[in-house]
Design an enzyme around this catalytic site. Structure first.
Site, mmCIF file in Angstrom:
data_model
loop_
_atom_site.group_PDB
_atom_site.id
_atom_site.type_symbol
_atom_site.label_atom_id
_atom_site.label_comp_id
_atom_site.label_asym_id
_atom_site.label_seq_id
_atom_site.Cartn_x
_atom_site.Cartn_y
_atom_site.Cartn_z
ATOM 1 N N LYS A 190 0.824 -1.207 0.000
ATOM 2 C CA LYS A 190 0.000 0.000 0.000
ATOM 3 C C LYS A 190 0.862 1.262 0.000
ATOM 4 C CE LYS A 190 -3.894 -2.075 2.543
ATOM 5 N NZ LYS A 190 -4.853 -1.824 3.660
ATOM 6 N N TYR A 233 -12.758 -2.625 -2.514
ATOM 7 C CA TYR A 233 -13.236 -2.467 -1.140
ATOM 8 C C TYR A 233 -14.758 -2.305 -1.108
ATOM 9 C CZ TYR A 233 -8.458 -2.000 0.706
ATOM 10 O OH TYR A 233 -7.154 -2.226 1.097
ATOM 11 N N PHE A 249 -15.306 5.527 7.429
ATOM 12 C CA PHE A 249 -13.886 5.764 7.129
ATOM 13 C C PHE A 249 -13.553 5.568 5.650
ATOM 14 C CE2 PHE A 249 -14.172 1.303 8.586
ATOM 15 C CZ PHE A 249 -13.620 0.633 7.500
ATOM 16 N N ARG A 265 -1.925 -14.417 4.691
ATOM 17 C CA ARG A 265 -2.763 -13.730 5.684
ATOM 18 C C ARG A 265 -2.114 -13.834 7.075
ATOM 19 N NH1 ARG A 265 -7.051 -10.128 4.657
ATOM 20 N NH2 ARG A 265 -8.144 -10.853 6.504
ATOM 21 N N THR A 312 -5.879 -6.771 11.016
ATOM 22 C CA THR A 312 -6.090 -5.535 10.257
ATOM 23 C C THR A 312 -5.480 -4.318 10.952
ATOM 24 O OG1 THR A 312 -8.142 -6.456 9.378
ATOM 25 C CG2 THR A 312 -7.878 -4.070 9.203
ATOM 26 N N ARG A 348 2.201 -6.372 9.644
ATOM 27 C CA ARG A 348 1.517 -5.249 10.295
ATOM 28 C C ARG A 348 1.959 -5.102 11.739
ATOM 29 N NH1 ARG A 348 -4.400 -6.812 7.740
ATOM 30 N NH2 ARG A 348 -4.255 -5.576 5.811
ATOM 31 N N ASN A 359 -1.897 0.274 7.141
ATOM 32 C CA ASN A 359 -1.407 -1.030 7.619
ATOM 33 C C ASN A 359 -0.576 -1.787 6.578
ATOM 34 O OD1 ASN A 359 -3.504 -1.701 5.975
ATOM 35 N ND2 ASN A 359 -4.720 -2.766 7.522
ATOM 36 N N HIS A 383 -2.079 -5.256 1.713
ATOM 37 C CA HIS A 383 -3.346 -5.968 1.523
ATOM 38 C C HIS A 383 -3.010 -7.399 1.156
ATOM 39 C CE1 HIS A 383 -7.246 -7.220 -0.030
ATOM 40 N NE2 HIS A 383 -6.569 -7.766 -1.036
ATOM 41 N N GLU A 400 -9.533 -11.006 -7.216
ATOM 42 C CA GLU A 400 -8.679 -9.813 -7.053
ATOM 43 C C GLU A 400 -7.512 -9.822 -8.041
ATOM 44 O OE1 GLU A 400 -7.705 -9.718 -2.869
ATOM 45 O OE2 GLU A 400 -9.718 -9.042 -2.340
HETATM 46 P P1 IDP Z 1 -7.968 -6.568 5.838
HETATM 47 O O1 IDP Z 1 -7.112 -5.604 5.042
HETATM 48 O O2 IDP Z 1 -7.243 -7.065 7.074
HETATM 49 O O3 IDP Z 1 -8.526 -7.699 5.002
HETATM 50 P P2 IDP Z 1 -10.614 -5.307 5.747
HETATM 51 O O4 IDP Z 1 -11.645 -5.365 6.836
HETATM 52 O O5 IDP Z 1 -10.863 -6.025 4.482
HETATM 53 O O6 IDP Z 1 -9.221 -5.744 6.424
HETATM 54 O O7 IDP Z 1 -10.371 -3.753 5.445
HETATM 55 C C1 IDP Z 1 -9.660 -3.342 4.329
HETATM 56 C C2 IDP Z 1 -8.792 -2.160 4.691
HETATM 57 O O8 IDP Z 1 -9.634 -1.060 5.095
HETATM 58 C C3 IDP Z 1 -7.878 -2.394 5.889
HETATM 59 O O9 IDP Z 1 -6.690 -3.081 5.546
HETATM 60 C C4 IDP Z 1 -7.616 -0.982 6.359
HETATM 61 O O10 IDP Z 1 -6.655 -0.320 5.553
HETATM 62 C C5 IDP Z 1 -8.981 -0.328 6.129
HETATM 63 N N1 IDP Z 1 -9.810 -0.399 7.340
HETATM 64 C C6 IDP Z 1 -10.505 -1.449 7.809
HETATM 65 N N2 IDP Z 1 -11.154 -1.142 8.961
HETATM 66 C C7 IDP Z 1 -10.839 0.155 9.208
HETATM 67 C C8 IDP Z 1 -11.222 1.084 10.259
HETATM 68 O O11 IDP Z 1 -11.958 0.753 11.202
HETATM 69 N N3 IDP Z 1 -10.711 2.342 10.170
HETATM 70 C C9 IDP Z 1 -9.899 2.747 9.132
HETATM 71 N N4 IDP Z 1 -9.536 1.916 8.140
HETATM 72 C C10 IDP Z 1 -9.997 0.641 8.178
HETATM 73 MG MG MG Z 2 -9.943 -7.609 3.502
#
Ligand code: IDP
Ligand code: MG
Length: 153
Positions: free
Chosen positions: A9, A49, A57, A85, A91, A102, A112, A115, A126
């Protein structure tokens, strides 16, 4: 072999962590079969997304993901989706275990670093979103027999 999509990212690009992260995947034994730099736009991010577009957010996430070009990678290996993963960690970087990407490099729920696809099916969807078929290559690393036992591959 199973495939997954990894995105380095804008947080990884701006913080100059690209080499360190790619090194982790290679040392683990995952094979890079696709890799390129690209600037993401709102259209592709709304698809990628889609499960988050209604979240408060989301505008901030959009801006964050467009803050620099990203590096997209296709990684291959046995049980690759689950392995990557696990290497990625939770996350929220503050909750991710030390030893994960992370957990080692992030203090943020948004910024973070990486992805990683969360299922084999999503991995295929994807990869098709970010790569043309001809941008993913087929080759066998010469030392594969030192990464796996014969009955694992
Ligand atoms: P993941 O990346 O661990 O699969 P997802 O829930 O798919 O998590 O969320 C995608 C991305 O959205 C996260 O990696 C993060 O960058 C962002 N994200 C997820 N939840 C939050 C939040 O509560 N606040 C801000 N950004 C978030
Ligand atoms: Mg995800």
């Amino acid at each position: 072999m199973e495939q997954t999509l990894v995105i380095l990212k804008p947080s990884a690009i701006h913080r100059a962590l690209v080499g360190k992260i790619i090194d982790r995947f290679q040392k683990k034994g995952l094979v890079i079969t696709g890799m390129k730099m690209m600037q993401l736009d709102e259209k592709i991010l709304r698809e990628h997304y889609a499960h988050l577009v209604e979240k408060p957010f989301f505008p901030s996430l959009l801006e964050s993901m467009m803050a620099a070009p990203v590096i997209v990678m296709c990684l291959e290996g046995k049980d690759c989706v689950e392995v990557v993963r696990m290497m990625t960690g939770a996350t929220n970087g503050r909750k991710a275990l030390p030893g994960t990407i992370r957990g080692d490099y992030s203090m943020s729920g948004q910024e973070n670093i990486v992805h990683a696809s969360d299922s084999i099916e999503n991995g295929q969807i994807e990869l098709a979103r970010f790569f043309k078929p001809e941008e993913i290559f087929k080759y066998t690393p010469s030392d594969l027999r030192f990464f796996y036992a014969p009955d694992e591959i």
